[in-house]
Design a protein around this motif. Structure first.
Motif, PDB file in Angstrom:
ATOM      1  N   UNK A 168      -0.454 -15.254  39.717  1.00  0.00           N
ATOM      2  CA  UNK A 168      -1.385 -14.404  40.444  1.00  0.00           C
ATOM      3  C   UNK A 168      -2.722 -15.140  40.591  1.00  0.00           C
ATOM      4  N   UNK A 169      -3.407 -14.890  41.687  1.00  0.00           N
ATOM      5  CA  UNK A 169      -4.706 -15.495  41.949  1.00  0.00           C
ATOM      6  C   UNK A 169      -5.803 -14.465  41.715  1.00  0.00           C
ATOM      7  N   UNK A 170      -6.965 -14.936  41.309  1.00  0.00           N
ATOM      8  CA  UNK A 170      -8.113 -14.064  41.068  1.00  0.00           C
ATOM      9  C   UNK A 170      -9.164 -14.309  42.140  1.00  0.00           C
ATOM     10  N   UNK A 171      -9.608 -13.242  42.785  1.00  0.00           N
ATOM     11  CA  UNK A 171     -10.600 -13.352  43.854  1.00  0.00           C
ATOM     12  C   UNK A 171     -11.951 -13.797  43.307  1.00  0.00           C
ATOM     13  N   UNK A 172     -12.728 -14.516  44.093  1.00  0.00           N
ATOM     14  CA  UNK A 172     -14.115 -14.809  43.699  1.00  0.00           C
ATOM     15  C   UNK A 172     -14.931 -13.530  43.684  1.00  0.00           C
ATOM     16  N   UNK A 173     -15.839 -13.449  42.714  1.00  0.00           N
ATOM     17  CA  UNK A 173     -16.614 -12.227  42.508  1.00  0.00           C
ATOM     18  C   UNK A 173     -18.107 -12.534  42.486  1.00  0.00           C
ATOM     19  N   UNK A 174     -18.963 -11.512  42.657  1.00  0.00           N
ATOM     20  CA  UNK A 174     -20.411 -11.743  42.755  1.00  0.00           C
ATOM     21  C   UNK A 174     -21.156 -11.664  41.437  1.00  0.00           C
TER      22      UNK A 174
END
Length: 650
Positions: free
Chosen positions: A457-463
């Motif tokens: 699974x991939x993890x989205x970039x976050x702010x």
């Protein structure tokens, strides 16, 4: 960590999911502007852990840092001598069988289960059934959809309450907290048609879309929509007169029957509106009383089938699948909420963001002076509520991603705001600060690499870019934390005092670019033990007593790759310090920190994550735990410890 150890529970996508994966997005600008259609399906009454707590790669039951409670951790709930942990529900209620009766899910029991953030009354408030959860194999369509597209594992319902109040946030951005236009909504008041001189009266988001010329529609069967259309409770929709600007009444647009057959015709004719809401019949709603995960899956798949049979539509479409509230079903993550209001005068936290409208302070409204509005809950924060599933299904969200940014139902409106430029002033400043607009769940530009589901699974970039620093005060009577947020989104940080776990945690809302400071008076012997939890696995623990007297501190220093741990000795004797990674990667180090000196250690991280435990043999009470994601602003993978998922006992 070996690749095979991170493999997901196998699941075969249905032909409909495979078709959806094969259709490329229509990238004309590589931005949000390429979206032409947003379709929103809100189902009933399921928590995130209830459906996805065992799913590999998301923050479910394998969470390495569960919130502490007075009887252990949130993962084991207590009611007197009775103990209960999450268990497999399949033996009692198969995923195609409804529970068949109403379970607790109102303002009263939701608040009692949450217990102002203590998270320790689920069993007494919600019953043993609430601790039941499904394994991934028990909900195969939902699992396949999560593995094929993007699943949000920090999406919360908007309020500690039931169906209609939460649906009001999806359609209007608020529950009218100050009671200015018929609220505040606490329970399922005005959830069906009635006289035009009764009901709510604030402006809804469909009205704002209509005024801006953005076409919208609701697909439902008015004879069987399980009273899940909250617009039926608004005076302006109960009126019959035509809108002179459009020639169509609000009632006609929002409260008419348009079934999935009509949806199919609209898609086939190229007439799908810009914004569509879908409301399922009772038997397909996934409500545990009358429906089931299997029935809901079949309904969701039919919607996806309709949309993907026409690639020119699907290539420009976003399909949100979410749930209005959690019903009785357990979720272990403490919901972000405003600071607790403590009656003993102690700090319940702080906020750099305006908190107007986030507490139940109105003493009027449809539930006032009734059992639905118990005085003991006056002044409580409305939300956020427990996590619920949010599946982001679109050509721009393919590939088996997890997004761990905090969202709630107002985030769907925020996404529509961002795309169509129609503002919703009902959304409070606090929610705008802490809940995102869902755009981080998408890859509109196509720069995140190949989009295909695989074993990782991939993890989205976050702010998020958070920092917490602890220190003992010079008088030795207080321990203070400084919280900094250099990211572009606000965040709520929970701090549990492990010496006072019957008290609510302090909650700190730190706006983007802001900082906060707060302190704890030390207890007997100068003991302190603070357990901090933030978004995306951010965790700190600070413990010690008068013996360490602030002699040692451990601080993380940002570097271009990995981490640099700085160990500082403020004392007048050398201190041996042991540091060990809890990522199961075998990393450990021993440092001798001279009197008045400092030592820096470099740690490269474990697949983009860290969890370092710091102890000092000469100071047995001293300890620090520093955990989180190294560079959340870039795409990555989930915490490797989550990638096995979790097993459930029967």
């Amino acid at each position: 960590m070996k690749e095979e150890s991170r493999a997901f529970i196998p699941g075969t996508p249905s032909p409909t999911i495979r078709r959806a994966l094969q259709i490329e997005p229509d990238r004309k600008t590589g931005t949000l502007a390429d979206v032409r259609h947003v379709v929103i399906l809100m189902q009933e009454n399921r928590s995130f852990d209830h459906y996805f707590g065992t799913l590999p790669g998301v923050r479910g039951f394998a969470d390495p840092h569960p919130a502490p409670t007075a009887t252990g951790t949130v993962m084991t709930q207590a009611d007197g001598e009775t103990r209960c942990s999450p268990y497999s529900l399949q033996a009692e209620y198969a995923s195609d069988i409804p529970v068949g009766y109403i379970t607790p899910h109102t303002w009263d029991d939701a608040q009692r289960a949450w217990n102002d953030g203590c998270m320790d009354q689920w069993l007494s408030a919600k019953s043993r059934l609430g601790m039941g959860a499904y394994r991934s194999a028990d909900v195969p369509f939902q699992t396949a959809l999560a593995n094929a597209f993007t699943l949000c594992d920090a999406y919360h319902c908007s309020m500690q309450a039931g169906t209609n109040p939460n649906r009001l946030f999806l359609w209007t951005g608020t529950n009218d907290p100050q009671g200015l236009a018929g609220g505040p909504a606490l329970v399922n008041t005005f959830d069906r048609l009635g006289p035009a001189d009764e009901g709510y009266a604030w402006t809804t988001y469909p009205e704002r879309l209509q005024a801006a010329g953005v076409d919208w529609r609701i697909y439902q069967d008015m004879a069987d929509n399980y009273n899940d259309n909250p617009l039926a409770g608004f005076r302006q929709y109960r009126e019959q007169q035509a809108d002179t600007a459009t020639g169509a009444s609000l009632r006609g647009r929002a409260l008419s029957t348009r079934t999935l057959d009509d949806l199919a015709r609209d898609v086939a004719d190229g007439a799908l509106p810009a914004v569509s809401w879908i409301i399922a019949p009772a038997a397909d709603s996934e409500h545990p009383e009358v429906s089931s995960p299997g029935r809901g899956a079949a309904y969701t798949e039919r919607v996806l089938d309709i949309l993907t049979r026409h690639p020119e539509t699907w290539s420009r479409c976003v399909f949100f699948v979410t749930y209005d509230e959690n019903d009785c079903f357990f979720d272990h993550m403490p919901p972000p909420a405003p600071p607790a209001r403590r009656s003993d005068g102690q700090s319940g936290g702080l906020s750099t963001v305006d908190l107007d409208g986030e507490y139940h302070d109105a003493r009027h409204g449809p539930s006032a002076s009734t059992p639905d509005d118990p005085p003991g809950l006056h002044g409580r924060g409305f939300g956020l509520g427990p996590r619920v599933p949010m599946l982001v299904v679109s050509p721009w969200s393919r590939g088996g991603w997890v997004n761990s940014q905090v969202f709630d139902h107002t985030s769907v409106i925020r996404f529509l705001e961002a795309r169509f430029g129609v503002a919703e002033p009902n959304i409070s400043p606090w929610r705008r600060a802490v809940a995102g607009d869902l755009t981080s769940a998408f890859d509109f530009a196509g720069d995140r690499g190949p989009h295909h589901p695989d074993s990782i699974r991939h993890a989205c970039p976050l702010p998020y870019a958070l920092e917490a620093v602890g220190r003992m005060t010079a008088d030795g009577e207080h321990y203070r934390l400084t919280l900094r947020n250099s990211g572009s989104a606000g965040a709520v940080l929970h701090v549990y005092d492990r010496h006072a776990l019957t008290q609510p945690p302090r909650r700190y809302t730190v706006g983007a670019g802001a900082r906060l400071d707060d302190g704890w008076r030390l207890g007997s012997g100068g003991a302190y033990d603070l357990w901090l939890l933030g978004p995306d696995g951010f965790h700190r623990q600070y413990r010690g007593d008068a013996q360490d007297a602030g002699v040692l501190e451990a601080q993380l220093v940002p570097v271009t790759s990995g981490l640099r741990l700085r160990l500082v000795n403020h004392g007048d004797t050398p201190q041996p310090v042991r540091v060990e990674s809890r990522m199961a990667d075998g990393w450990r180090a021993m440092a001798h920190v001279s009197a008045g000196g400092a030592v820096e250690l470099k740690y490269l991280g474990c697949e983009g994550w860290y969890d370092l435990e710091v102890v000092a043999p000469a100071l047995p009470a001293f300890g620090r735990r520093l955990a989180g994601r190294i560079d959340g602003g870039k795409p990555g993978v989930p915490d490797p410890r989550l990638c096995q998922g979790a097993a459930l006992p029967p």
